[in-house]
Design an enzyme around this catalytic site. Structure first.
Site, PDB file in Angstrom:
ATOM      1  N   GLY A 250      24.453  73.086  14.772  1.00 13.39           N
ATOM      2  CA  GLY A 250      25.530  74.002  14.424  1.00 13.39           C
ATOM      3  C   GLY A 250      25.259  75.470  14.672  1.00 13.39           C
ATOM      4  O   GLY A 250      26.175  76.292  14.575  1.00 13.39           O
ATOM      5  N   GLU A 286      18.933  69.192  14.640  1.00 22.06           N
ATOM      6  CA  GLU A 286      19.738  68.656  15.749  1.00 22.06           C
ATOM      7  C   GLU A 286      20.533  69.745  16.465  1.00 22.06           C
ATOM      8  O   GLU A 286      21.763  69.649  16.567  1.00 22.06           O
ATOM      9  CB  GLU A 286      20.736  67.618  15.203  1.00 22.06           C
ATOM     10  CG  GLU A 286      20.138  66.458  14.457  1.00 22.06           C
ATOM     11  CD  GLU A 286      21.200  65.601  13.777  1.00 22.06           C
ATOM     12  OE1 GLU A 286      22.338  66.083  13.560  1.00 22.06           O
ATOM     13  OE2 GLU A 286      20.901  64.453  13.478  1.00 22.06           O
ATOM     14  N   PRO A 287      19.870  70.757  16.977  1.00 26.14           N
ATOM     15  CA  PRO A 287      20.644  71.782  17.689  1.00 26.14           C
ATOM     16  C   PRO A 287      21.133  71.255  19.032  1.00 26.14           C
ATOM     17  O   PRO A 287      20.425  70.525  19.706  1.00 26.14           O
ATOM     18  CB  PRO A 287      19.618  72.899  17.894  1.00 26.14           C
ATOM     19  CG  PRO A 287      18.300  72.183  17.983  1.00 26.14           C
ATOM     20  CD  PRO A 287      18.416  70.989  17.061  1.00 26.14           C
ATOM     21  N   GLY A 288      22.344  71.627  19.398  1.00 27.49           N
ATOM     22  CA  GLY A 288      22.858  71.305  20.723  1.00 27.49           C
ATOM     23  C   GLY A 288      23.121  72.602  21.462  1.00 27.49           C
ATOM     24  O   GLY A 288      22.341  73.068  22.291  1.00 27.49           O
ATOM     25  N   ARG A 289      24.240  73.221  21.066  1.00 28.35           N
ATOM     26  CA  ARG A 289      24.700  74.452  21.688  1.00 28.35           C
ATOM     27  C   ARG A 289      23.609  75.527  21.779  1.00 28.35           C
ATOM     28  O   ARG A 289      23.450  76.170  22.805  1.00 28.35           O
ATOM     29  CB  ARG A 289      25.867  74.978  20.838  1.00 28.35           C
ATOM     30  CG  ARG A 289      26.732  76.020  21.478  1.00 28.35           C
ATOM     31  CD  ARG A 289      27.748  76.518  20.453  1.00 28.35           C
ATOM     32  NE  ARG A 289      28.570  75.471  19.878  1.00 28.35           N
ATOM     33  CZ  ARG A 289      29.728  75.060  20.376  1.00 28.35           C
ATOM     34  NH1 ARG A 289      30.207  75.607  21.459  1.00 28.35           N
ATOM     35  NH2 ARG A 289      30.413  74.104  19.780  1.00 28.35           N
ATOM     36  N   ARG A 325      36.689  74.113  27.094  1.00 26.67           N
ATOM     37  CA  ARG A 325      36.661  74.866  25.833  1.00 26.67           C
ATOM     38  C   ARG A 325      37.803  75.867  25.684  1.00 26.67           C
ATOM     39  O   ARG A 325      38.413  75.924  24.616  1.00 26.67           O
ATOM     40  CB  ARG A 325      35.303  75.535  25.619  1.00 26.67           C
ATOM     41  CG  ARG A 325      34.144  74.518  25.551  1.00 26.67           C
ATOM     42  CD  ARG A 325      32.824  75.153  25.148  1.00 26.67           C
ATOM     43  NE  ARG A 325      32.874  75.610  23.789  1.00 26.67           N
ATOM     44  CZ  ARG A 325      33.074  76.853  23.412  1.00 26.67           C
ATOM     45  NH1 ARG A 325      33.175  77.808  24.308  1.00 26.67           N
ATOM     46  NH2 ARG A 325      33.157  77.159  22.149  1.00 26.67           N
ATOM     47  N   TYR A 329      39.920  74.813  22.532  1.00 25.04           N
ATOM     48  CA  TYR A 329      39.657  75.583  21.307  1.00 25.04           C
ATOM     49  C   TYR A 329      40.076  77.043  21.429  1.00 25.04           C
ATOM     50  O   TYR A 329      39.647  77.858  20.602  1.00 25.04           O
ATOM     51  CB  TYR A 329      38.151  75.601  20.979  1.00 25.04           C
ATOM     52  CG  TYR A 329      37.407  74.302  21.033  1.00 25.04           C
ATOM     53  CD1 TYR A 329      37.832  73.189  20.311  1.00 25.04           C
ATOM     54  CD2 TYR A 329      36.231  74.186  21.775  1.00 25.04           C
ATOM     55  CE1 TYR A 329      37.108  72.013  20.342  1.00 25.04           C
ATOM     56  CE2 TYR A 329      35.495  73.009  21.808  1.00 25.04           C
ATOM     57  CZ  TYR A 329      35.943  71.927  21.097  1.00 25.04           C
ATOM     58  OH  TYR A 329      35.220  70.773  21.119  1.00 25.04           O
ATOM     59  N   CYS A 355      47.721  71.523  36.843  1.00 23.53           N
ATOM     60  CA  CYS A 355      49.142  71.671  36.515  1.00 23.53           C
ATOM     61  C   CYS A 355      49.384  71.606  35.012  1.00 23.53           C
ATOM     62  O   CYS A 355      49.963  70.652  34.502  1.00 23.53           O
ATOM     63  CB  CYS A 355      49.935  70.612  37.251  1.00 23.53           C
ATOM     64  SG  CYS A 355      49.729  70.809  39.018  1.00 23.53           S
TER      65      CYS A 355
HETATM   66  C1  LIG Z   1      27.474  67.754  17.689  1.00 17.98           C
HETATM   67  C2  LIG Z   1      26.421  67.488  16.709  1.00 17.98           C
HETATM   68  C3  LIG Z   1      25.278  68.301  16.659  1.00 17.98           C
HETATM   69  C4  LIG Z   1      25.097  69.520  17.529  1.00 17.98           C
HETATM   70  O1  LIG Z   1      25.956  70.537  17.216  1.00 17.98           O
HETATM   71  P1  LIG Z   1      25.735  71.979  17.881  1.00 17.98           P
HETATM   72  O2  LIG Z   1      26.792  72.803  17.266  1.00 17.98           O
HETATM   73  O3  LIG Z   1      25.907  71.815  19.342  1.00 17.98           O
HETATM   74  O4  LIG Z   1      24.383  72.439  17.509  1.00 17.98           O
HETATM   75  C5  LIG Z   1      24.287  67.959  15.769  1.00 17.98           C
HETATM   76  N1  LIG Z   1      24.408  66.892  14.948  1.00 17.98           N
HETATM   77  C6  LIG Z   1      25.492  66.094  14.961  1.00 17.98           C
HETATM   78  C7  LIG Z   1      25.557  64.942  14.045  1.00 17.98           C
HETATM   79  C8  LIG Z   1      26.532  66.364  15.832  1.00 17.98           C
HETATM   80  O5  LIG Z   1      27.608  65.579  15.827  1.00 17.98           O
END
Ligand SMILES: *Cc1c(COP(=O)(O)O)cnc(C)c1O
Length: 433
Positions: A250, A286-289, A325, A329, A355
């Site tokens: 997050g 669990e970082p993604g972004r 995105r 969003y 389109c």
């Molecule tokens: C999407 C998700 C993440 C990653 O979120 P980011 O905002 O990209 O860091 C981590 N944990 C879970 C369970 C998710 O669904």
């Protein structure tokens, strides 16, 4: 109290001394676009490694594993980079599990999240022996028990807590409010632990929380972790040992220079350290972004400048199918010209060829005057860019390139037309169901 310290300078696209061209991770982008037709995504390996490093440094001394949220960017080369840096994977489907394994991620570093894991997916993940399931409903818990028993294995599981915290982010990426589909209430989790010993093949000894995405302040994290910590203490007192706390992802990033002020990794980790000061078990993140967003850019050329009735449109060769995105969003992405940055400014609506009116990257955006053929950079597209891409309007999936200290590697070629239609066929064989 924590100050919003500035983050270490990220590896960003930098303008050359003459101000007339841009390089990213040491690669000249104008030259790169001579070799690879636009639109394409480019990711800086150095920038990703820097993000991993800053988080790992902040976590020093803790028993913590970073599990990259694969859905942010599932390209195999990215996953391989993560694996080599000691990062694991947070998956939400068996497809993501297979990608992670394919990229060399050890099963012991894979955690499985998501509200809709099917029985087949759970069985598949049990067979592989992933590290842990983040369980989101009682039905899923019973399915896990049943399938683990059938395979004669014990599944490690964490309860995903819905802490009812407002992440102050876009409603579509908020996941920790009680009205969201994710996780269970602390009351319900309490009941799971009360019946824990009846689960012969599930080791329920973990807590998990993930409250949403693109969070730009520490307060929501602090609130959520305080609730988790309080529950953890209660469980310990009631004789339910917790060996793993997964704090989710997050962490927000900067999409709009000068406006978005992301929190520093060190400050974020300090919030975890404070909330869980007396906890001695394993931590998962669990970082993604955070790890990939700002490391990616989308390179695109101007097809034409179209003077509209009320506005000027800059029509690009990239579209909402390459980067959803903005249309999904209303997300802001900084857009800059690669060359000719010193031309006088003018105002454009920047759109793609698809389109749909929603195929708009920016409205009323000031840019140096552009002409057909100009190369532009859409910034911070490394997360939820290609992973949400589609072939809408029968546009092939764009190529992806990994940049690393002056060199580049094609890590996904642009989809061929034949690949796009593979699997489709005329209705030749009619059957009855
Ligand atoms: C999407 C998700 C993440 C990653 O979120 P980011 O905002 O990209 O860091 C981590 N944990 C879970 C369970 C998710 O669904």
């Amino acid at each position: 109290m924590f100050t919003q310290t500035s983050r270490p300078a990220a590896q960003e696209p930098v303008r050359n001394a003459d101000g007339e061209s841009l390089a990213f991770d040491g690669v000249d982008l104008e030259q790169l676009a001579q070799r690879i037709p636009t639109p394409f995504h480019a990711y800086s390996a150095s920038a990703i490694r820097q993000r991993i490093g800053s988080l790992q440094a902040a976590l020093s001394g803790l028993d913590a594993t970073i599990c990259f949220a694969v859905k942010a960017n599932p390209n195999l080369a990215i996953l391989q980079l993560m694996a080599n840096a000691g990062v694991g994977a947070d998956i939400v489907s068996v497809g993501e599990m297979r990608r992670s394994l394919h990229a060399g991620m050890p099963p012991e570093r894979i955690v499985f999240s998501g509200v809709g894991k099917s029985a087949d997916e759970i069985a598949g993940a049990l067979t592989v022996g992933i590290h842990r399931f983040n369980v989101e409903s009682h039905d899923e818990l019973l399915t896990l028990q049943h399938l683990a028993e059938a395979q004669g294995v014990t599944a490690r599981a964490a309860v995903r807590i819905n802490p009812d915290v407002d992440a102050h982010t876009h409603a579509k990426i908020s996941t920790g409010k009680s009205e969201n589909k994710f996780g269970v209430s602390i009351d319900e989790a309490r009941r799971w632990f009360a019946e824990r010993r009846r689960l012969s093949h599930v080791q329920l000894d973990g807590l998990h929380v993930h409250i949403g995405s693109q969070i730009l302040t520490l307060e929501p994290f602090r609130l959520a972790l305080q609730r988790v910590a309080e529950f953890w203490r209660e469980l310990e007192q009631d004789g339910h040992p917790i060996t793993s706390i997964d704090v989710g992802g997050g962490l927000g990033v900067c999409y709009r220079a000068g406006v978005d002020q992301p929190v520093a990794a060190a400050d974020y980790v300090n919030v975890i350290r404070e909330a869980l000061a007396d906890y001695r078990g394993k931590l998962l993140l669990e970082p993604g972004r955070y790890l990939v967003a700002e490391a990616g850019v989308l390179l695109t050329r101007v097809i034409r400048v179209k003077p509209g009735i009320e506005r000027q449109f800059l029509v690009l060769d990239a579209a909402m199918n390459d980067l959803q995105r903005p249309s999904l969003y209303d997300a802001w992405h900084d857009i800059v010209p690669v060359s000719n940055a010193s031309r006088p400014l003018t105002t454009y609506d920047i759109v793609g060829p698809v389109c749909e009116t929603g195929d708009t990257f920016a409205r009323g955006r000031e840019l140096p005057e552009c002409a057909a053929g100009d190369l532009l950079l859409i910034k911070a597209t490394g997360a939820y860019g290609t992973s949400m891409a589609s072939t809408y309007n029968s546009r092939p999936l764009a190529a992806e390139v990994l940049l690393n200290q002056g060199r580049y590697a094609l890590v996904r070629r642009r989809q061929h037309f034949e690949e796009m239609i593979a699997g489709e066929q005329p209705a030749r064989h009619w059957e009855t169901a």
